[in-house]
Write a protein that holds these residues in place. Structure first.
Motif, PDB file in Angstrom:
ATOM      1  N   ASP A   1      -8.034   0.518  10.528  1.00 48.08           N
ATOM      2  CA  ASP A   1      -7.753   0.253  11.882  1.00 48.08           C
ATOM      3  C   ASP A   1      -5.571  -0.179  11.601  1.00 48.08           C
ATOM      4  OD1 ASP A   1      -9.767   1.558  14.028  1.00 48.08           O
ATOM      5  OD2 ASP A   1     -10.675  -0.296  12.774  1.00 48.08           O
ATOM      6  N   GLY A   2      -5.815  -1.061  10.990  1.00 49.36           N
ATOM      7  CA  GLY A   2      -4.354  -1.547  10.590  1.00 49.36           C
ATOM      8  C   GLY A   2      -3.761  -0.822   9.651  1.00 49.36           C
ATOM      9  N   LEU A   3      -4.791   0.278   8.650  1.00 52.58           N
ATOM     10  CA  LEU A   3      -3.895   1.519   8.171  1.00 52.58           C
ATOM     11  C   LEU A   3      -2.811   2.520   9.249  1.00 52.58           C
ATOM     12  CD1 LEU A   3      -5.159   2.027   4.617  1.00 52.58           C
ATOM     13  CD2 LEU A   3      -3.162   1.193   4.932  1.00 52.58           C
TER      14      LEU A   3
ATOM     15  N   LEU B   1       0.596  -1.358   0.235  1.00 51.96           N
ATOM     16  CA  LEU B   1      -0.022  -0.293  -0.051  1.00 51.96           C
ATOM     17  C   LEU B   1       1.013   1.622  -0.229  1.00 51.96           C
ATOM     18  CD1 LEU B   1      -2.745  -0.879   3.006  1.00 51.96           C
ATOM     19  CD2 LEU B   1      -2.706  -0.545   0.464  1.00 51.96           C
ATOM     20  N   GLY B   2       0.582   2.646  -0.381  1.00 54.48           N
ATOM     21  CA  GLY B   2       1.153   2.965  -0.559  1.00 54.48           C
ATOM     22  C   GLY B   2       0.698   4.575  -0.245  1.00 54.48           C
ATOM     23  N   VAL B   3       1.293   4.663   0.927  1.00 52.10           N
ATOM     24  CA  VAL B   3       0.777   5.268   1.951  1.00 52.10           C
ATOM     25  C   VAL B   3       2.170   6.446   2.069  1.00 52.10           C
ATOM     26  CG1 VAL B   3      -1.093   4.338   3.282  1.00 52.10           C
ATOM     27  CG2 VAL B   3       1.478   3.967   4.370  1.00 52.10           C
ATOM     28  N   ASN B   4       1.906   7.535   3.174  1.00 52.30           N
ATOM     29  CA  ASN B   4       3.006   8.279   3.761  1.00 52.30           C
ATOM     30  C   ASN B   4       3.025   8.664   5.256  1.00 52.30           C
ATOM     31  OD1 ASN B   4       4.039   8.979   1.067  1.00 52.30           O
ATOM     32  ND2 ASN B   4       2.629  10.527   0.563  1.00 52.30           N
ATOM     33  N   LYS B   5       3.713   8.529   5.582  1.00 52.33           N
ATOM     34  CA  LYS B   5       3.879   8.504   7.692  1.00 52.33           C
ATOM     35  C   LYS B   5       4.472  10.237   7.870  1.00 52.33           C
ATOM     36  CE  LYS B   5       6.604   4.968   8.154  1.00 52.33           C
ATOM     37  NZ  LYS B   5       7.066   3.792   8.840  1.00 52.33           N
TER      38      LYS B   5
END
Length: 302
Positions: free
Chosen positions: A294-296, A2-6
């Protein structure tokens, strides 16, 4: 992946399912906006052979609402979006990019299941086997966990919409179809399950919304402490509730809610969950509203 930014600031997650589209806006990882909209992507896709333009307009409206809070919007397409072809997805993403500078990232069934399961087990102290049931409009996932380690899984390519398409009477106030008839069909779809667990956690949707609006009583969860998993229901009471729902008014339940159309799939979801409860030998059910994001959230935290 998954493409996410912290980040540790304001951001939004839109999760598109077969039946419901959920939007949450977070600020410093606290929810400041929470909305669920019924958009029947799968049902209309089956009728049209493509994603409905009316459904896309509803999605655009949800994106517009989210953008009033932040331009950091992450959109995840589940279930039906795994089935559309690349060209159709590119066209939809092209419009989203042009209108809002966002795109849909399609989440695999495995990623969706593992992230949702993580949201259930990562912050609890419980060492015994549990099954995390992830119910959706177009798919069902089961993740079996013991002491935070996954020891089995089962993925199905049917969901609530498939059951209500075969038995549309389930949406009616009091259905003519019997619980036994639907149960036999769902049992056939599920087949045999090799994994067993005494506890089943209901996730992937707002299962608490059903029990609260149906006025079905829940007990306090005495197995472990969790702010997101406060309640439990024993198998015998679940069976009574699921029999009761077939002979009592669904419209009365709708009228107590703030989203009446949400209940179109509620009986089907309950029957699927009930049959899996029995097949895995669960004695206790824990209803939650835990879902993929919730996991993300841990991925987003800085």
């Amino acid at each position: 992946m998954l493409g996410v930014n912290k980040m540790n600031e304001r951001y939004g997650i839109i999760e598109i399912g077969s039946n419901n589209t959920k939007t949450h806006i977070y600020e410093n990882n606290e929810v400041i906006y929470d909305n669920t909209t019924t958009i029947e992507f799968k049902k209309n896709y089956k009728n049209n052979g493509s994603i409905s333009s009316d459904d896309l307009e509803k999605l655009y409206e949800e994106v517009s609402k989210a953008l009033k809070y932040t331009n950091r919007i992450h959109i995840y397409g589940c279930s039906i979006f795994r089935n559309i072809n690349d060209m159709e997805l590119e066209q939809i993403n092209g419009i989203l990019k042009e209108k809002f500078n966002v795109i849909i990232e399609v989440v695999s069934q495995e990623d969706e299941a593992n992230l949702t399961a993580k949201g259930c087990y990562q912050n609890i102290k419980y060492d015994e086997p549990m099954c995390i049931f992830i119910g959706g409009g177009g798919s069902i996932e089961l993740i079996f966990v013991k002491n935070k380690n996954i020891f089995g899984h089962k993925f199905y390519n049917f969901g609530v919409v498939d059951i209500t398409s075969k038995y549309p009477e389930l949406k009616e106030d009091i259905p003519k179809v019997t619980l036994n008839e639907v149960t036999k069909y769902v049992d056939f779809l599920i087949g045999d399950l090799e994994y067993k667990a005494p506890v089943m956690v209901l996730a992937g949707g707002d299962h608490l919304y059903w029990f609260n609006n149906a006025l079905y009583k829940m007990e306090n969860n005495t197995l472990y402490e969790s702010n997101r998993q406060k309640y439990m229901i024993k198998k015998e009471k679940i069976d009574l509730y699921d029999s009761d729902m077939m002979v009592h008014s669904l419209d009365a339940i709708r009228n107590r809610s703030d989203n009446p159309s949400w209940f179109d799939g509620s009986r089907a979801m309950r029957i699927i969950a009930n049959r899996i409860m029995h097949k895995i030998g669960a004695e206790v059910v824990i209803p939650t509203n835990i879902n993929m994001e919730d996991g993300l959230k841990d991925i987003f935290k800085s």
